[in-house]
Motif scaffolding. Structure first.
Motif, PDB file in Angstrom:
ATOM      1  N   ASN A   1       0.829  -1.212   0.000  1.00 36.44           N
ATOM      2  CA  ASN A   1       0.000   0.000   0.000  1.00 36.44           C
ATOM      3  C   ASN A   1       0.860   1.257   0.000  1.00 36.44           C
ATOM      4  O   ASN A   1       0.542   2.251  -0.664  1.00 36.44           O
ATOM      5  CB  ASN A   1      -0.928  -0.006   1.214  1.00 36.44           C
ATOM      6  N   GLU A   2       1.957   1.246   0.757  1.00 36.61           N
ATOM      7  CA  GLU A   2       2.832   2.417   0.810  1.00 36.61           C
ATOM      8  C   GLU A   2       3.499   2.670  -0.535  1.00 36.61           C
ATOM      9  O   GLU A   2       3.656   3.815  -0.967  1.00 36.61           O
ATOM     10  CB  GLU A   2       3.888   2.206   1.898  1.00 36.61           C
ATOM     11  N   SER A   3       3.880   1.599  -1.231  1.00 35.76           N
ATOM     12  CA  SER A   3       4.496   1.760  -2.547  1.00 35.76           C
ATOM     13  C   SER A   3       3.508   2.343  -3.552  1.00 35.76           C
ATOM     14  O   SER A   3       3.852   3.235  -4.341  1.00 35.76           O
ATOM     15  CB  SER A   3       5.020   0.409  -3.040  1.00 35.76           C
ATOM     16  N   ASN A   4       2.264   1.860  -3.539  1.00 38.31           N
ATOM     17  CA  ASN A   4       1.255   2.392  -4.451  1.00 38.31           C
ATOM     18  C   ASN A   4       0.916   3.844  -4.128  1.00 38.31           C
ATOM     19  O   ASN A   4       0.689   4.654  -5.039  1.00 38.31           O
ATOM     20  CB  ASN A   4      -0.017   1.542  -4.387  1.00 38.31           C
ATOM     21  N   LYS A   5       0.905   4.186  -2.856  1.00 39.85           N
ATOM     22  CA  LYS A   5       0.639   5.570  -2.475  1.00 39.85           C
ATOM     23  C   LYS A   5       1.732   6.493  -2.989  1.00 39.85           C
ATOM     24  O   LYS A   5       1.462   7.588  -3.495  1.00 39.85           O
ATOM     25  CB  LYS A   5       0.519   5.657  -0.954  1.00 39.85           C
ATOM     26  N   MET A   6       2.982   6.061  -2.878  1.00 37.79           N
ATOM     27  CA  MET A   6       4.086   6.875  -3.371  1.00 37.79           C
ATOM     28  C   MET A   6       4.050   6.982  -4.894  1.00 37.79           C
ATOM     29  O   MET A   6       4.335   8.046  -5.463  1.00 37.79           O
ATOM     30  CB  MET A   6       5.421   6.283  -2.907  1.00 37.79           C
ATOM     31  N   ALA A   7       3.685   5.905  -5.569  1.00 41.11           N
ATOM     32  CA  ALA A   7       3.592   5.944  -7.031  1.00 41.11           C
ATOM     33  C   ALA A   7       2.508   6.918  -7.491  1.00 41.11           C
ATOM     34  O   ALA A   7       2.694   7.655  -8.460  1.00 41.11           O
ATOM     35  CB  ALA A   7       3.314   4.547  -7.573  1.00 41.11           C
ATOM     36  N   LEU A   8       1.375   6.943  -6.789  1.00 40.76           N
ATOM     37  CA  LEU A   8       0.305   7.870  -7.153  1.00 40.76           C
ATOM     38  C   LEU A   8       0.667   9.306  -6.813  1.00 40.76           C
ATOM     39  O   LEU A   8       0.249  10.243  -7.511  1.00 40.76           O
ATOM     40  CB  LEU A   8      -0.998   7.467  -6.443  1.00 40.76           C
ATOM     41  N   ASP A   9       1.444   9.519  -5.740  1.00 39.36           N
ATOM     42  CA  ASP A   9       1.884  10.873  -5.421  1.00 39.36           C
ATOM     43  C   ASP A   9       2.795  11.436  -6.507  1.00 39.36           C
ATOM     44  O   ASP A   9       2.792  12.636  -6.781  1.00 39.36           O
ATOM     45  CB  ASP A   9       2.607  10.885  -4.074  1.00 39.36           C
ATOM     46  N   ILE A  10       3.572  10.562  -7.137  1.00 41.15           N
ATOM     47  CA  ILE A  10       4.524  11.013  -8.153  1.00 41.15           C
ATOM     48  C   ILE A  10       3.866  11.116  -9.521  1.00 41.15           C
ATOM     49  O   ILE A  10       4.037  12.106 -10.239  1.00 41.15           O
ATOM     50  CB  ILE A  10       5.729  10.053  -8.207  1.00 41.15           C
ATOM     51  N   HIS A  11       3.094  10.093  -9.907  1.00 36.30           N
ATOM     52  CA  HIS A  11       2.540  10.023 -11.267  1.00 36.30           C
ATOM     53  C   HIS A  11       1.017  10.056 -11.294  1.00 36.30           C
ATOM     54  O   HIS A  11       0.432   9.812 -12.347  1.00 36.30           O
ATOM     55  CB  HIS A  11       2.996   8.733 -11.955  1.00 36.30           C
ATOM     56  N   GLY A  12       0.373  10.336 -10.180  1.00 40.33           N
ATOM     57  CA  GLY A  12      -1.088  10.280 -10.158  1.00 40.33           C
ATOM     58  C   GLY A  12      -1.760  11.314 -11.043  1.00 40.33           C
ATOM     59  O   GLY A  12      -2.874  11.106 -11.513  1.00 40.33           O
ATOM     60  N   HIS A  13      -1.087  12.459 -11.300  1.00 42.34           N
ATOM     61  CA  HIS A  13      -1.710  13.504 -12.114  1.00 42.34           C
ATOM     62  C   HIS A  13      -1.797  13.102 -13.584  1.00 42.34           C
ATOM     63  O   HIS A  13      -2.476  13.770 -14.373  1.00 42.34           O
ATOM     64  CB  HIS A  13      -0.929  14.817 -11.978  1.00 42.34           C
ATOM     65  N   HIS A  14      -1.122  12.012 -13.983  1.00 39.11           N
ATOM     66  CA  HIS A  14      -1.213  11.538 -15.360  1.00 39.11           C
ATOM     67  C   HIS A  14      -2.457  10.686 -15.596  1.00 39.11           C
ATOM     68  O   HIS A  14      -2.809  10.433 -16.755  1.00 39.11           O
ATOM     69  CB  HIS A  14       0.029  10.712 -15.724  1.00 39.11           C
ATOM     70  N   LEU A  15      -3.122  10.225 -14.546  1.00 39.56           N
ATOM     71  CA  LEU A  15      -4.277   9.337 -14.668  1.00 39.56           C
ATOM     72  C   LEU A  15      -5.566  10.130 -14.554  1.00 39.56           C
ATOM     73  O   LEU A  15      -5.681  11.022 -13.705  1.00 39.56           O
ATOM     74  CB  LEU A  15      -4.237   8.249 -13.587  1.00 39.56           C
TER      75      LEU A  15
END
Length: 359
Positions: free
Chosen positions: A97-111
């Protein structure tokens, strides 16, 4: 010797004996053929790596279960999630969950909104083996239908392409035992892996020389140029990120496009300061102008005083609380009525209709 049609012909006279044929059929029925060659279970399984997040993926490589790469070999069977456990990069659910949260913080604006729904569903199907999902895409899309109206298959596939390009997931193809490609395997990459590398001292290192006064003066200039370049790069990245975060509803009247006349913007901005609202009112005015079907010689700019007058009349009615529907629909109706009156005046002047009443 000729025979007539009345003569009877026996089997022994016309055909060979039938016994050899019966023996041959029995021999074929009892004959055993060699069985198809099978391979023992000790043979290693492989899966073909067709799509990874790297743009330099090699379609002819096969990946073993232990992670080694070999060209050719046996393909990994589809349908068993346990055999992909070695691809998991997480030990606990909290790490996943922590890894997915960090991934969305970095690249979430692309989705987009629909792609975020698809990403959340893919995450929920990757819990049995942490970070690995082998569900079919039709099942994943069906699971999205109960969330905020659902999404389409193309939206889900677009999310997979974006996540693979950004390095969030890796996609592997599996094959069937009978041949042909089967379902995909989606593997989440780790985004919170710490860097355990440490700097080591060089053997037989020499003591640094003491810089002179002239060298000490030249050093800050070099650092100043490097620091300025890094600051400019960070500033550009922050500006791009800021543009993505600003909503179109937050732009004021200074962002109005040039095709909207300045007098119209000047009359509207004391009441509607946002560019989106000003553009919406101008669109209603254009629709009313096209509905009136003026001649080609009459442009909408010549009707601009009438449009501004209609807006002021709408504001006055709104202040009186006489509008029961809404401001924009009432403005559109007022503009359409006033433009119709102007067109009738133009037609009356051109045709000189009604002069016979004056005698």
């Amino acid at each position: 010797m000729k025979s007539s049609h009345n003569d009877t012909i026996t089997i022994s006279q016309s055909f060979h004996s039938i016994q050899p044929i019966i023996k041959t059929m029995k021999l074929l029925r009892t004959q055993t053929f060699p069985k198809k060659k099978t391979y023992p279970n000790s043979e290693p399984n492989f899966t073909k790596n067709l799509h990874t997040h790297s743009p330099f993926s090699t379609p002819s490589l096969y990946i073993r279960n232990d992670g080694t790469i070999q060209r050719g070999g046996f393909k990994m069977k589809s349908g068993r999630i346990e055999q992909y456990r070695s691809y998991s990069q997480f030990s606990t659910l909290e790490e996943f969950n922590e890894s997915n949260k960090m991934a969305l913080d970095i690249h979430g604006h692309h989705l987009t909104k629909g792609e975020r729904i698809a990403f959340d569903v893919l995450t929920r199907f990757s819990v049995k083996v942490l970070g690995v999902c082998n569900a079919r895409i039709c099942k994943l899309v069906q699971a999205c239908q109960d969330i905020k109206g659902g999404i389409s298959r193309s939206t889900f596939e677009r999310m997979l392409r974006k996540a693979r390009t950004l390095g969030i997931i890796s996609i592997l193809h599996t094959v069937r035992e009978t041949g042909g490609y089967s379902h995909n395997v989606y593997i989440f990459n780790r985004f919170d892996t710490p860097n355990h590398e440490q700097l080591t001292s060089r053997k037989n290192d020499k003591k640094p020389q003491i810089p002179t006064a002239d060298e000490h003066k030249k050093e800050p200039e070099t650092h100043l140029v490097e620091t300025k370049t890094l600051k400019d790069k960070d500033l550009r990245q922050k500006q791009v990120k800021t543009i993505d975060q600003i909503n179109i509803s937050d732009l004021d009247h200074s962002f109005v496009p040039d095709h909207i006349p300045a007098p119209f913007v000047k009359a509207i901005k004391p009441f509607f300061n946002r560019a989106k609202d000003i553009c919406g009112l101008w669109d209603r005015a254009q629709i009313a102008y096209r509905s009136a079907k003026f001649p080609t010689t009459t442009s909408i700019d010549s009707m601009l005083p009438t449009i501004v007058h209609a807006f002021k009349q709408t504001v006055y009615r709104y202040k009186q609380k006489r509008i029961q529907t809404g401001f924009v629909p009432y403005f559109y109706g007022t503009v359409a009525n006033l433009l119709t009156v102007e067109k009738r005046k133009m037609i009356a002047e051109d045709t000189q209709w009604g002069l016979w009443l004056e005698g």
